[in-house]
Design an enzyme around this catalytic site. Structure first.
Site, PDB file in Angstrom:
ATOM      1  N   CYS A  46       0.993  -1.126   0.192  1.00  0.00           N
ATOM      2  CA  CYS A  46       0.124  -0.044  -0.247  1.00  0.00           C
ATOM      3  C   CYS A  46       0.980   1.175   0.079  1.00  0.00           C
ATOM      4  O   CYS A  46       1.584   1.810   1.076  1.00  0.00           O
ATOM      5  CB  CYS A  46      -0.961  -0.106   1.041  1.00  0.00           C
ATOM      6  SG  CYS A  46      -2.070   1.564   1.251  1.00  0.00           S
ATOM      7  N   TYR A 177      -5.641   6.457  -8.611  1.00  0.00           N
ATOM      8  CA  TYR A 177      -6.727   5.556  -8.821  1.00  0.00           C
ATOM      9  C   TYR A 177      -7.999   5.731  -9.452  1.00  0.00           C
ATOM     10  O   TYR A 177      -8.750   5.166 -10.270  1.00  0.00           O
ATOM     11  CB  TYR A 177      -6.804   5.555  -7.364  1.00  0.00           C
ATOM     12  CG  TYR A 177      -5.665   5.291  -6.666  1.00  0.00           C
ATOM     13  CD1 TYR A 177      -6.311   3.568  -6.207  1.00  0.00           C
ATOM     14  CD2 TYR A 177      -4.454   5.627  -6.223  1.00  0.00           C
ATOM     15  CE1 TYR A 177      -5.328   2.839  -5.496  1.00  0.00           C
ATOM     16  CE2 TYR A 177      -3.885   5.031  -5.792  1.00  0.00           C
ATOM     17  CZ  TYR A 177      -3.988   3.407  -5.304  1.00  0.00           C
ATOM     18  OH  TYR A 177      -3.009   2.743  -4.161  1.00  0.00           O
TER      19      TYR A 177
END
Length: 340
Positions: A46, A177
């Site tokens: 992450c 994203y």
């Protein structure tokens, strides 16, 4: 979920309703800084958690703040401690970070995210506000910093750091994203253009200066690095951010290599976990779950020549010591060349 969000008019909007309690020197929220009391839970895959891993290492907080590491993949329920031999975090003794969220609120309705800082005595999550976590490690945990720790959030530069970092967050950190999870061609194209316009702008800023703000590494560089290091392995292909690879953007590629080769940055990066997470977990983007073998990582070890611009990584400070929780060498084979 690792990327909680909603789709508004077919555009991705990140859910930022975090647990915003802060761990501070004065304990104003009921959570005073205390060595050994808290555990930082991360996943190396992450980018938001990678920020906290880097900052913790640069500041030498390993003895004060322990770290639990989740595996690279997860299901709808949450990240799991599947890397640990018995599938339980050795300190919290739970199989999922979800358990610590439910200790805080049995009906917790939001995203189960990392990084998260857990109060070990109660087993409850204190905060998962990734931006505030690193700033507080830099400004509230100062009494526990190692000797020679760099000042990553200098008071005189804080306004400039945030002014530079905010558009980077909107268009680059989160922008990838917005491209990858776009629900329409129009949304994708708009965010694609914003992403590369901002990358070009940042590249121009870095053409004549070694770091984003000031003469040494700051919080702003940490925030940008964790996106850049994932760009070619996942964002270029998986998220269709394919105007240019990082290796085809000379200034940003040199800047990223400079940071990667600086102790505390590249030695926290697990390329295998990064690729497994994105390509396996995001079934809507990659339904086959096939993980690509590339790209070639050897370029990360090549000279960058950024030192010619002046500045120094740690300012008046010193590099961090040996890595306490090393990345599997097979997951980042370039490290042996970087530190040879």
């Amino acid at each position: 979920m690792s990327e909680p969000g909603t789709y508004v008019e077919k555009s991705f909007t990140r859910d930022t309703r975090y647990l915003t309690d802060r761990i501070t020197r004065d304990g104003r929220d009921g959570w005073p800084v205390q060595p050994g009391r808290y555990r930082l839970v991360v996943a190396r895959a992450c980018p938001w958690a990678n920020r906290a891993i880097i900052v913790r290492r640069l500041l030498g907080l390993e003895d004060a703040l322990s770290m639990g590491i989740c595996g690279p993949t997860h299901d709808k329920r949450s990240w799991t401690f599947d890397l640990d031999p018995d599938g339980l975090d050795p300190v919290l003794r739970i199989p999922r970070i979800q358990n610590a969220y439910f200790r805080r609120d049995p009906d917790y309705p939001r995203g189960i995210t990392v990084p998260a800082i857990v109060d070990v005595p109660s087993g409850a999550v204190v905060t998962n506000d990734f931006k505030q976590i690193t700033v507080d490690l830099e400004t509230q945990w100062v009494d526990l910093h190692r000797a020679g720790a760099p000042d990553l959030y200098p008071e005189a530069l804080r306004d400039e750091i945030e002014a530079v970092a905010e558009p980077i967050y909107q268009d680059i950190n989160n922008g990838v994203y917005k491209c990858g999870f776009a629900g329409s061609q129009q949304s994708y194209e708009e965010n694609y253009r914003r992403l590369f316009d901002r990358l070009d702008e940042v590249s121009e800023r870095l053409r004549t200066r070694r770091y984003l703000v000031g003469q040494h590494i700051t919080e702003a560089d940490v925030r940008l690095f964790t996106t850049l290091v994932r760009f070619d392995p996942v964002y270029h292909g998986h998220f269709k951010c394919n105007r240019s690879k990082l290796t085809e953007m000379p200034v940003l590629w040199a800047y990223a290599r400079d940071l990667f080769q600086t102790p505390g940055f590249g030695d926290t990066v697990d390329f295998t976990h990064i690729k497994q997470h994105y390509y396996v977990v995001h079934h809507d983007v990659n339904p086959t779950g096939i993980v690509p073998l590339g790209p070639d990582l050897s370029g990360w070890a090549t000279p960058h020549h950024r030192e010619e611009l002046g500045g120094s990584p740690f300012g008046d400070g010193t590099p961090p010591g040996p890595v306490r929780e090393p990345v599997d060498p097979a997951h980042n084979p370039v490290l042996s060349a970087v530190h040879a």
